[in-house]
Design a protein around this motif. Structure first.
Motif: not given
Length: 296
Positions: A210-224, A230-235
Motif C-alpha cells: 500500500x501507498x499513502x499519498x502526500x508529503x507528511x510530517x516526519x514526526x507522523x511517518x512512524x504511525x503511517x 510507501x509514502x508517495x509525495x510530489x517531487x
C-alpha cells in the motif's frame, strides 16, 4: 461540438492537500554521486498520458509500446455501482459529457450509470487521433493490463464519495486474478490520499502493498508505517533528508518504507529525484525520465 480541452498542470499532477515536511527535510539538491538505491522504477502516470488520453486503454497500450511495465490509474464508482477508470470526480474535463448530457451539470461520475458513461468519447479532448476511446470499467482495464503483462499502481480516488469502494475494488482484483501470491508480491501497489482508505485496504488484505499519498510530517511517518509500505509525495515537496527519513522506517511487511514521487516530467527533476534515492518516479513522459536516468 464540445471544446477540445487542454489537460491542466494541476490535473496532471493530481489533487490533494499536502503537509510540508519538517525543516530537516527542506528542499535541497543532491550532490553528484549520492544515489544510494537502484535506479528508480518508472511508472507511467495514468498510462503514457503525455502521448495518449489519460486513463484509457490507449494510454496503457502506449506505455506498453514504449517499453514500460508499470502504469498508474485512478478508480471511481458510477451511480449504479460500477468501478471505472477516471481521475476527476466529474466527467467534464476528459469526455464529451457536456455535449451528450447538457442538462446534467456538474457531470459527476457518481451521478451517471455505467451504460451512460460507456457512451462517452474519452479521447477526442486529447486528439482526434483518439476519437472514440471509452472510459474503461475496472474489469476492462485490468484485463488489458494483464494482456499487456504490465504492473499497476492502483489508486482509489476520492474514496470518501464511495463508501465500501475498497472492498469492492479488492473483490474485482481478486476475480481478475490480481490478488494471488505472484501479483501481490511484485505487480501491485494500492494507494490513496485517504489514510482511512489505505488502512481499510491493509485491514482487508494485509498482504497487499500500500501507498499513502502526500508529503507528511516526519514526526507522523512512524504511525503511517503501520499500514503503508510507501509514502508517495510530489517531487516538488521532497528532499534527500525527507527520503532518508522514509527509508529509515520499516513498513507493515517489515521492509524499509519506500517513496514513489510524482509527477516528474522533465530530465532535471528526474535526475534530482533519483539523486534523493526515491524508489519510483511517476511520470506522464516515461521516455523522458528513462532517458534522464540512463544518461545519469
Amino acid at each position: 461540438m464540445y471544446a477540445r480541452a487542454a489537460a491542466t498542470t494541476a490535473a496532471l499532477l493530481g489533487a490533494g492537500a499536502l503537509v510540508l515536511p519538517t525543516a530537516t527535510a527542506s528542499a535541497q539538491t543532491p550532490a553528484p554521486g549520492t544515489v544510494k538505491h537502484d535506479q528508480p522504477l518508472v511508472v507511467a502516470h495514468r498510462g503514457a498520458s503525455a502521448y495518449a488520453p489519460e486513463n484509457t486503454i490507449a494510454a496503457i497500450d502506449k506505455a506498453r509500446d514504449m517499453g514500460f511495465r508499470w502504469v498508474e490509474n485512478d478508480v471511481q464508482r458510477t451511480k449504479d455501482g460500477e468501478l471505472v477508470i477516471m481521475h476527476d470526480d466529474t466527467l467534464k474535463r476528459t469526455t464529451n459529457v457536456e455535449e451528450l448530457y447538457p442538462d446534467r451539470a456538474p457531470w459527476k461520475v457518481k451521478d451517471f450509470t455505467a451504460a451512460e458513461i460507456a457512451k462517452l468519447d474519452a479521447g477526442s479532448w486529447f486528439s482526434e487521433k483518439y476519437a472514440g476511446q471509452r472510459v474503461p470499467t475496472l474489469k476492462q482495464y485490468m484485463r488489458r493490463v494483464s494482456h499487456n503483462h504490465q504492473k499497476l499502481v492502483f489508486e482509489f480516488k476520492k474514496p470518501e464519495l464511495y463508501p465500501g469502494i475498497e472492498k469492492q475494488g479488492l473483490r474485482i482484483l481478486r476475480n481478475e486474478g490480481w490478488l494471488d501470491k505472484h501479483h501481490v508480491k511484485s505487480k501491485l501497489v494500492i494507494q490513496s490520499f485517504s489514510a482511512d482508505s489505505v488502512k481499510t485496504v491493509h485491514k482487508l488484505r494485509p498482504d497487499v502493498k500500500t501507498g499513502f499519498l502526500g508529503t507528511h510530517s516526519v514526526a507522523d511517518l512512524p504511525a503511517y508505517a503501520r499500514f503503508a509500505d510507501q509514502i508517495n509525495s510530489t517531487h516538488t515537496s521532497i528532499s534527500a533528508a525527507y527520503v532518508s527519513a522514509i527509508h529509515a522506517l520499516r513498513g507493515p511487511h517489515g521492509k524499509p518504507l519506500e517513496i514513489f514521487t510524482w509527477t516528474v516530467n522533465d530530465a532535471p527533476n528526474a535526475k534530482r529525484a533519483a539523486g534523493f534515492g526515491v524508489d519510483g518516479i511517476i511520470t506522464n513522459t516515461p521516455d523522458v525520465v528513462r532517458k534522464a536516468l540512463r544518461d545519469g
